[in-house]
Design an enzyme around this catalytic site. Structure first.
Site, PDB file in Angstrom:
ATOM      1  N   LYS A  65       1.111  -1.736  -0.115  1.00  0.00           N
ATOM      2  CA  LYS A  65      -0.213  -0.036  -0.011  1.00  0.00           C
ATOM      3  C   LYS A  65       1.150   1.055   0.246  1.00  0.00           C
ATOM      4  CE  LYS A  65      -4.147  -2.196   2.365  1.00  0.00           C
ATOM      5  NZ  LYS A  65      -4.629  -2.303   2.879  1.00  0.00           N
ATOM      6  N   ASN A 150      -1.186   2.010  21.772  1.00  0.00           N
ATOM      7  CA  ASN A 150       0.084   1.538  21.479  1.00  0.00           C
ATOM      8  C   ASN A 150       0.559   0.969  22.339  1.00  0.00           C
ATOM      9  OD1 ASN A 150       0.479   0.378  18.676  1.00  0.00           O
ATOM     10  ND2 ASN A 150       2.374   1.344  18.605  1.00  0.00           N
TER      11      ASN A 150
HETATM   12  P1  ATR Z   1      -0.531  -2.548  10.123  1.00  0.00           P
HETATM   13  O1  ATR Z   1      -0.832  -1.968   8.789  1.00  0.00           O
HETATM   14  O2  ATR Z   1      -1.593  -3.944   9.525  1.00  0.00           O
HETATM   15  O3  ATR Z   1      -1.232  -1.963  10.754  1.00  0.00           O
HETATM   16  P2  ATR Z   1       1.521  -2.488  11.686  1.00  0.00           P
HETATM   17  O4  ATR Z   1       2.189  -1.114  10.363  1.00  0.00           O
HETATM   18  O5  ATR Z   1       3.169  -3.573  11.520  1.00  0.00           O
HETATM   19  O6  ATR Z   1       0.908  -3.437  10.368  1.00  0.00           O
HETATM   20  O7  ATR Z   1       1.190  -2.009  12.672  1.00  0.00           O
HETATM   21  C1  ATR Z   1       0.791  -3.629  13.604  1.00  0.00           C
HETATM   22  C2  ATR Z   1       0.492  -2.843  15.321  1.00  0.00           C
HETATM   23  O8  ATR Z   1      -0.247  -3.732  16.245  1.00  0.00           O
HETATM   24  C3  ATR Z   1       1.637  -1.727  15.607  1.00  0.00           C
HETATM   25  O9  ATR Z   1       0.347  -0.919  16.424  1.00  0.00           O
HETATM   26  C4  ATR Z   1       1.818  -2.638  16.839  1.00  0.00           C
HETATM   27  O10 ATR Z   1       2.440  -2.032  17.469  1.00  0.00           O
HETATM   28  P3  ATR Z   1       3.795  -1.446  18.106  1.00  0.00           P
HETATM   29  O11 ATR Z   1       3.709  -0.357  17.449  1.00  0.00           O
HETATM   30  O12 ATR Z   1       4.276  -1.774  19.537  1.00  0.00           O
HETATM   31  O13 ATR Z   1       4.805  -2.256  17.264  1.00  0.00           O
HETATM   32  C5  ATR Z   1       0.454  -3.641  16.736  1.00  0.00           C
HETATM   33  N1  ATR Z   1       1.193  -4.986  17.660  1.00  0.00           N
HETATM   34  C6  ATR Z   1       1.554  -6.093  16.816  1.00  0.00           C
HETATM   35  N2  ATR Z   1       2.277  -6.757  17.773  1.00  0.00           N
HETATM   36  C7  ATR Z   1       1.115  -6.782  19.103  1.00  0.00           C
HETATM   37  C8  ATR Z   1       1.594  -7.013  20.237  1.00  0.00           C
HETATM   38  N3  ATR Z   1       1.721  -8.418  20.945  1.00  0.00           N
HETATM   39  N4  ATR Z   1       1.194  -6.788  21.435  1.00  0.00           N
HETATM   40  C9  ATR Z   1       0.484  -5.199  20.713  1.00  0.00           C
HETATM   41  N5  ATR Z   1       0.925  -4.700  19.850  1.00  0.00           N
HETATM   42  C10 ATR Z   1       0.930  -4.712  18.839  1.00  0.00           C
END
Ligand code: ATR
Length: 271
Positions: A65, A150
Protein backbone atom coordinates in the site's frame (compact mmCIF):
# COMPACT_ATOMS: atom_id res chain seq x y z
CA UNK A 1 -14.17 -5.80 -21.08
CA UNK A 2 -13.21 -3.70 -18.03
CA UNK A 3 -10.04 -5.19 -16.61
CA UNK A 4 -9.44 -5.00 -12.85
CA UNK A 5 -7.35 -6.88 -10.30
CA UNK A 6 -5.72 -6.93 -6.91
CA UNK A 7 -1.95 -6.95 -6.33
CA UNK A 8 -0.51 -8.46 -3.17
CA UNK A 9 1.90 -10.99 -1.70
CA UNK A 10 0.46 -13.41 -0.65
CA UNK A 11 -2.74 -13.10 -2.67
CA UNK A 12 -4.29 -16.57 -2.85
CA UNK A 13 -6.64 -15.90 0.09
CA UNK A 14 -8.15 -12.73 -1.44
CA UNK A 15 -11.95 -12.49 -1.54
CA UNK A 16 -11.84 -9.37 -3.73
CA UNK A 17 -12.47 -11.15 -7.08
CA UNK A 18 -15.64 -12.72 -5.67
CA UNK A 19 -16.83 -9.41 -4.20
CA UNK A 20 -16.23 -7.38 -7.37
CA UNK A 21 -17.85 -9.98 -9.62
CA UNK A 22 -20.94 -9.80 -7.38
CA UNK A 23 -20.97 -5.99 -7.68
CA UNK A 24 -20.63 -6.21 -11.46
CA UNK A 25 -23.62 -8.59 -11.60
CA UNK A 26 -25.73 -5.98 -9.79
CA UNK A 27 -25.21 -3.59 -12.72
CA UNK A 28 -25.03 -6.20 -15.47
CA UNK A 29 -21.50 -5.10 -16.34
CA UNK A 30 -18.89 -7.54 -17.62
CA UNK A 31 -15.58 -7.27 -15.80
CA UNK A 32 -12.49 -9.34 -15.28
CA UNK A 33 -10.90 -9.14 -11.84
CA UNK A 34 -7.76 -11.18 -11.23
CA UNK A 35 -5.46 -11.92 -8.32
CA UNK A 36 -1.94 -10.75 -9.12
CA UNK A 37 0.98 -12.04 -7.08
CA UNK A 38 3.85 -9.57 -7.16
CA UNK A 39 7.41 -10.24 -6.04
CA UNK A 40 7.98 -8.13 -2.91
CA UNK A 41 10.69 -6.03 -4.57
CA UNK A 42 8.86 -5.52 -7.88
CA UNK A 43 5.54 -3.76 -7.22
CA UNK A 44 6.09 -1.05 -9.86
CA UNK A 45 6.95 -3.57 -12.56
CA UNK A 46 3.88 -5.67 -11.72
CA UNK A 47 1.61 -2.61 -11.74
CA UNK A 48 3.07 -1.29 -14.99
CA UNK A 49 2.64 -4.66 -16.66
CA UNK A 50 -1.00 -4.84 -15.56
CA UNK A 51 -1.66 -1.38 -16.94
CA UNK A 52 0.16 -2.04 -20.21
CA UNK A 53 -2.03 -5.12 -20.75
CA UNK A 54 -5.24 -3.10 -20.45
CA UNK A 55 -5.82 -2.90 -16.67
CA UNK A 56 -7.91 0.17 -15.82
CA UNK A 57 -8.08 -0.23 -12.08
CA UNK A 58 -6.66 -2.34 -9.29
CA UNK A 59 -6.65 -2.82 -5.57
CA UNK A 60 -3.47 -3.07 -3.57
CA UNK A 61 -3.11 -5.17 -0.47
CA UNK A 62 -0.26 -6.13 1.86
CA UNK A 63 2.60 -5.37 1.68
CA UNK A 64 2.29 -2.84 -1.16
CA UNK A 65 0.00 0.00 0.00
CA UNK A 66 2.91 2.39 0.57
CA UNK A 67 4.49 1.43 -2.79
CA UNK A 68 1.13 2.17 -4.41
CA UNK A 69 1.12 5.58 -2.74
CA UNK A 70 4.45 6.46 -4.37
CA UNK A 71 3.32 4.96 -7.68
CA UNK A 72 0.21 7.21 -7.83
CA UNK A 73 0.52 10.56 -9.59
CA UNK A 74 -2.64 12.10 -8.14
CA UNK A 75 -3.83 11.36 -4.60
CA UNK A 76 -7.22 11.82 -2.91
CA UNK A 77 -7.36 13.51 0.49
CA UNK A 78 -8.03 10.17 2.22
CA UNK A 79 -5.01 8.62 0.49
CA UNK A 80 -2.81 11.57 1.53
CA UNK A 81 -3.93 11.29 5.16
CA UNK A 82 -3.45 7.51 5.16
CA UNK A 83 -0.02 7.76 3.54
CA UNK A 84 -1.08 4.64 1.66
CA UNK A 85 -3.16 3.66 -1.36
CA UNK A 86 -5.42 0.62 -1.71
CA UNK A 87 -7.14 1.60 -4.99
CA UNK A 88 -5.62 2.81 -8.25
CA UNK A 89 -7.55 4.05 -11.27
CA UNK A 90 -5.93 4.55 -14.66
CA UNK A 91 -7.57 7.21 -16.78
CA UNK A 92 -6.05 8.83 -19.85
CA UNK A 93 -2.67 7.42 -18.83
CA UNK A 94 -2.90 9.18 -15.46
CA UNK A 95 -2.59 7.16 -12.23
CA UNK A 96 -5.05 8.16 -9.52
CA UNK A 97 -4.52 6.82 -5.96
CA UNK A 98 -7.31 6.49 -3.39
CA UNK A 99 -7.61 4.81 -0.01
CA UNK A 100 -11.06 3.38 0.75
CA UNK A 101 -10.16 1.42 3.91
CA UNK A 102 -11.17 4.06 6.44
CA UNK A 103 -14.40 5.04 4.73
CA UNK A 104 -15.13 1.34 4.34
CA UNK A 105 -14.89 0.94 8.11
CA UNK A 106 -17.07 4.01 8.72
CA UNK A 107 -19.68 2.73 6.25
CA UNK A 108 -19.76 -0.69 7.93
CA UNK A 109 -20.23 0.90 11.36
CA UNK A 110 -22.92 3.29 10.14
CA UNK A 111 -24.83 1.37 7.48
CA UNK A 112 -24.55 -2.24 8.59
CA UNK A 113 -24.03 -1.99 12.35
CA UNK A 114 -26.26 1.12 12.65
CA UNK A 115 -23.80 3.06 14.82
CA UNK A 116 -23.12 6.78 14.77
CA UNK A 117 -19.64 8.17 15.34
CA UNK A 118 -20.57 11.76 16.04
CA UNK A 119 -19.81 12.81 19.65
CA UNK A 120 -18.51 9.34 20.48
CA UNK A 121 -15.37 8.51 22.43
CA UNK A 122 -13.38 6.08 20.32
CA UNK A 123 -10.38 4.04 21.43
CA UNK A 124 -8.12 2.69 18.70
CA UNK A 125 -5.58 0.08 19.79
CA UNK A 126 -2.51 0.08 17.54
CA UNK A 127 -0.66 2.87 15.76
CA UNK A 128 0.56 1.25 12.55
CA UNK A 129 -0.55 1.65 8.95
CA UNK A 130 -4.06 0.34 9.65
CA UNK A 131 -4.66 3.08 12.25
CA UNK A 132 -3.25 5.83 10.05
CA UNK A 133 -5.63 4.67 7.29
CA UNK A 134 -8.79 5.01 9.35
CA UNK A 135 -8.10 8.21 11.32
CA UNK A 136 -9.23 10.87 8.83
CA UNK A 137 -12.50 9.17 7.79
CA UNK A 138 -13.39 8.71 11.48
CA UNK A 139 -12.44 12.30 12.32
CA UNK A 140 -14.59 13.48 9.39
CA UNK A 141 -17.59 12.09 11.33
CA UNK A 142 -16.93 14.46 14.20
CA UNK A 143 -16.39 12.14 17.18
CA UNK A 144 -15.90 13.68 20.61
CA UNK A 145 -12.43 12.21 21.02
CA UNK A 146 -10.11 9.59 19.59
CA UNK A 147 -7.71 7.82 21.92
CA UNK A 148 -4.81 5.91 20.37
CA UNK A 149 -3.17 3.31 22.57
CA UNK A 150 -0.09 1.53 21.29
CA UNK A 151 2.48 -0.91 22.66
CA UNK A 152 5.18 1.50 21.49
CA UNK A 153 3.93 4.76 22.97
CA UNK A 154 6.07 6.98 20.68
CA UNK A 155 4.20 5.73 17.62
CA UNK A 156 0.83 6.78 19.02
CA UNK A 157 2.28 10.20 19.89
CA UNK A 158 3.58 10.54 16.33
CA UNK A 159 0.05 9.99 14.99
CA UNK A 160 -1.37 12.51 17.47
CA UNK A 161 1.12 15.00 16.10
CA UNK A 162 0.22 14.25 12.48
CA UNK A 163 -3.50 14.74 13.14
CA UNK A 164 -3.12 17.60 15.62
CA UNK A 165 -5.09 20.05 13.44
CA UNK A 166 -8.31 18.28 14.50
CA UNK A 167 -7.52 18.80 18.21
CA UNK A 168 -9.34 15.58 19.07
CA UNK A 169 -6.71 12.87 19.07
CA UNK A 170 -4.66 11.85 22.07
CA UNK A 171 -2.22 9.00 22.46
CA UNK A 172 -0.58 6.87 25.11
CA UNK A 173 0.89 3.43 25.80
CA UNK A 174 -1.31 0.34 25.71
CA UNK A 175 -0.51 -0.25 29.40
CA UNK A 176 -2.08 3.15 30.20
CA UNK A 177 -5.59 2.28 28.98
CA UNK A 178 -8.08 2.99 31.75
CA UNK A 179 -10.80 0.48 32.66
CA UNK A 180 -13.41 3.22 32.16
CA UNK A 181 -15.71 2.22 29.27
CA UNK A 182 -15.57 4.10 25.96
CA UNK A 183 -18.23 4.08 23.21
CA UNK A 184 -16.27 2.30 20.50
CA UNK A 185 -13.12 0.15 20.71
CA UNK A 186 -11.28 -0.69 17.50
CA UNK A 187 -8.53 -3.30 17.42
CA UNK A 188 -6.13 -2.12 14.73
CA UNK A 189 -3.14 -4.14 15.92
CA UNK A 190 -1.81 -7.10 14.00
CA UNK A 191 -2.31 -9.39 17.01
CA UNK A 192 -5.34 -11.07 15.45
CA UNK A 193 -3.11 -12.50 12.71
CA UNK A 194 -1.04 -14.52 15.18
CA UNK A 195 -3.85 -15.08 17.68
CA UNK A 196 -2.21 -13.10 20.51
CA UNK A 197 -4.49 -11.56 23.12
CA UNK A 198 -3.90 -7.99 24.21
CA UNK A 199 -3.71 -7.28 27.88
CA UNK A 200 -6.70 -4.96 28.35
CA UNK A 201 -8.33 -3.76 31.58
CA UNK A 202 -11.63 -5.31 32.61
CA UNK A 203 -14.67 -3.11 32.04
CA UNK A 204 -13.20 -1.28 29.03
CA UNK A 205 -15.67 -2.83 26.58
CA UNK A 206 -18.75 -2.79 28.78
CA UNK A 207 -21.66 -1.50 26.68
CA UNK A 208 -19.26 -0.59 23.85
CA UNK A 209 -19.18 -1.35 20.15
CA UNK A 210 -16.05 -3.48 19.67
CA UNK A 211 -14.62 -3.87 16.19
CA UNK A 212 -11.68 -5.94 14.98
CA UNK A 213 -10.27 -4.86 11.62
CA UNK A 214 -9.39 -8.51 10.90
CA UNK A 215 -11.88 -10.92 9.38
CA UNK A 216 -12.03 -14.63 8.92
CA UNK A 217 -12.41 -15.84 12.49
CA UNK A 218 -13.59 -14.81 15.93
CA UNK A 219 -10.39 -13.20 17.14
CA UNK A 220 -9.10 -13.28 20.76
CA UNK A 221 -10.02 -9.57 21.02
CA UNK A 222 -13.60 -10.31 19.95
CA UNK A 223 -13.89 -13.19 22.45
CA UNK A 224 -12.55 -10.98 25.20
CA UNK A 225 -14.94 -8.14 24.30
CA UNK A 226 -17.92 -10.50 24.45
CA UNK A 227 -16.85 -11.64 27.93
CA UNK A 228 -16.37 -8.01 28.95
CA UNK A 229 -20.07 -7.32 28.15
CA UNK A 230 -19.64 -5.43 24.88
CA UNK A 231 -22.87 -4.26 23.27
CA UNK A 232 -21.83 -5.14 19.72
CA UNK A 233 -18.84 -7.21 18.58
CA UNK A 234 -17.82 -7.35 14.94
CA UNK A 235 -14.99 -8.54 12.76
CA UNK A 236 -13.85 -6.62 9.67
CA UNK A 237 -15.70 -8.54 6.96
CA UNK A 238 -18.20 -5.72 6.48
CA UNK A 239 -15.31 -3.26 6.17
CA UNK A 240 -13.73 -5.48 3.50
CA UNK A 241 -16.90 -5.42 1.40
CA UNK A 242 -17.53 -1.71 2.00
CA UNK A 243 -13.98 -0.70 0.99
CA UNK A 244 -14.42 -2.81 -2.15
CA UNK A 245 -17.71 -1.04 -2.93
CA UNK A 246 -15.97 2.33 -2.67
CA UNK A 247 -13.20 1.11 -5.01
CA UNK A 248 -15.84 -0.08 -7.48
CA UNK A 249 -17.48 3.35 -7.31
CA UNK A 250 -14.10 5.09 -7.76
CA UNK A 251 -13.53 3.10 -10.97
CA UNK A 252 -16.99 2.93 -12.48
CA UNK A 253 -19.03 5.66 -10.81
CA UNK A 254 -21.61 3.13 -9.58
CA UNK A 255 -22.48 2.46 -5.94
CA UNK A 256 -23.12 -1.24 -5.27
CA UNK A 257 -25.53 -2.57 -2.65
CA UNK A 258 -23.31 -4.32 -0.12
CA UNK A 259 -25.39 -6.24 2.43
CA UNK A 260 -26.32 -9.15 0.11
CA UNK A 261 -22.62 -9.54 -0.75
CA UNK A 262 -21.61 -9.56 2.93
CA UNK A 263 -24.25 -12.25 3.57
CA UNK A 264 -23.19 -14.25 0.52
CA UNK A 265 -19.58 -14.33 1.70
CA UNK A 266 -20.66 -15.38 5.18
CA UNK A 267 -22.65 -18.26 3.65
CA UNK A 268 -20.24 -19.44 0.97
CA UNK A 269 -16.92 -18.98 2.68
CA UNK A 270 -18.26 -19.80 6.12
CA UNK A 271 -17.06 -16.58 7.75
P1 ATR B 1 -0.58 -2.53 10.10
O1 ATR B 1 -0.21 -1.99 8.78
O2 ATR B 1 -1.47 -3.75 10.08
O3 ATR B 1 -1.08 -1.49 11.05
P2 ATR B 1 1.95 -2.40 11.41
O4 ATR B 1 2.18 -1.07 10.80
O5 ATR B 1 3.07 -3.40 11.41
O6 ATR B 1 0.78 -3.15 10.67
O7 ATR B 1 1.39 -2.21 12.87
C1 ATR B 1 1.06 -3.27 13.70
C2 ATR B 1 0.44 -2.72 14.98
O8 ATR B 1 0.11 -3.81 15.86
C3 ATR B 1 1.37 -1.82 15.75
O9 ATR B 1 0.61 -0.83 16.39
C4 ATR B 1 1.99 -2.80 16.76
O10 ATR B 1 2.49 -2.19 17.93
P3 ATR B 1 4.00 -1.58 17.93
O11 ATR B 1 3.91 -0.27 17.22
O12 ATR B 1 4.34 -1.45 19.36
O13 ATR B 1 4.85 -2.59 17.20
C5 ATR B 1 0.77 -3.63 17.09
N1 ATR B 1 1.13 -4.93 17.67
C6 ATR B 1 1.66 -6.00 17.03
N2 ATR B 1 1.85 -7.04 17.90
C7 ATR B 1 1.42 -6.60 19.11
C8 ATR B 1 1.32 -7.20 20.41
N3 ATR B 1 1.69 -8.46 20.63
N4 ATR B 1 0.80 -6.46 21.41
C9 ATR B 1 0.39 -5.18 21.20
N5 ATR B 1 0.45 -4.57 20.00
C10 ATR B 1 0.96 -5.26 18.97
Amino acid sequence: MNKFGVIGNPIDHSLSPMIHHEFAKEFDIEISYEKILSPVEAFNLTAEKFISTGGIGFNITLPFKINAYSFSKDLTEDAKAAGAVNTIKVDNNKIYGENTDGKGLVNDLEKNLKQTLQDKEILIIGAGGATRGILKPILDKNPEKILIANRTKEKSLRLVNEFSEYGKVCGFGIDQIKSKPVDIVINATSTSIDGTMLNLPKGLCEGAVCYDLMYGSVTPFMKWALKDSALVVSDGLGMLVEQAALSFEFWLGKKPVTLPVINLIKETVGL
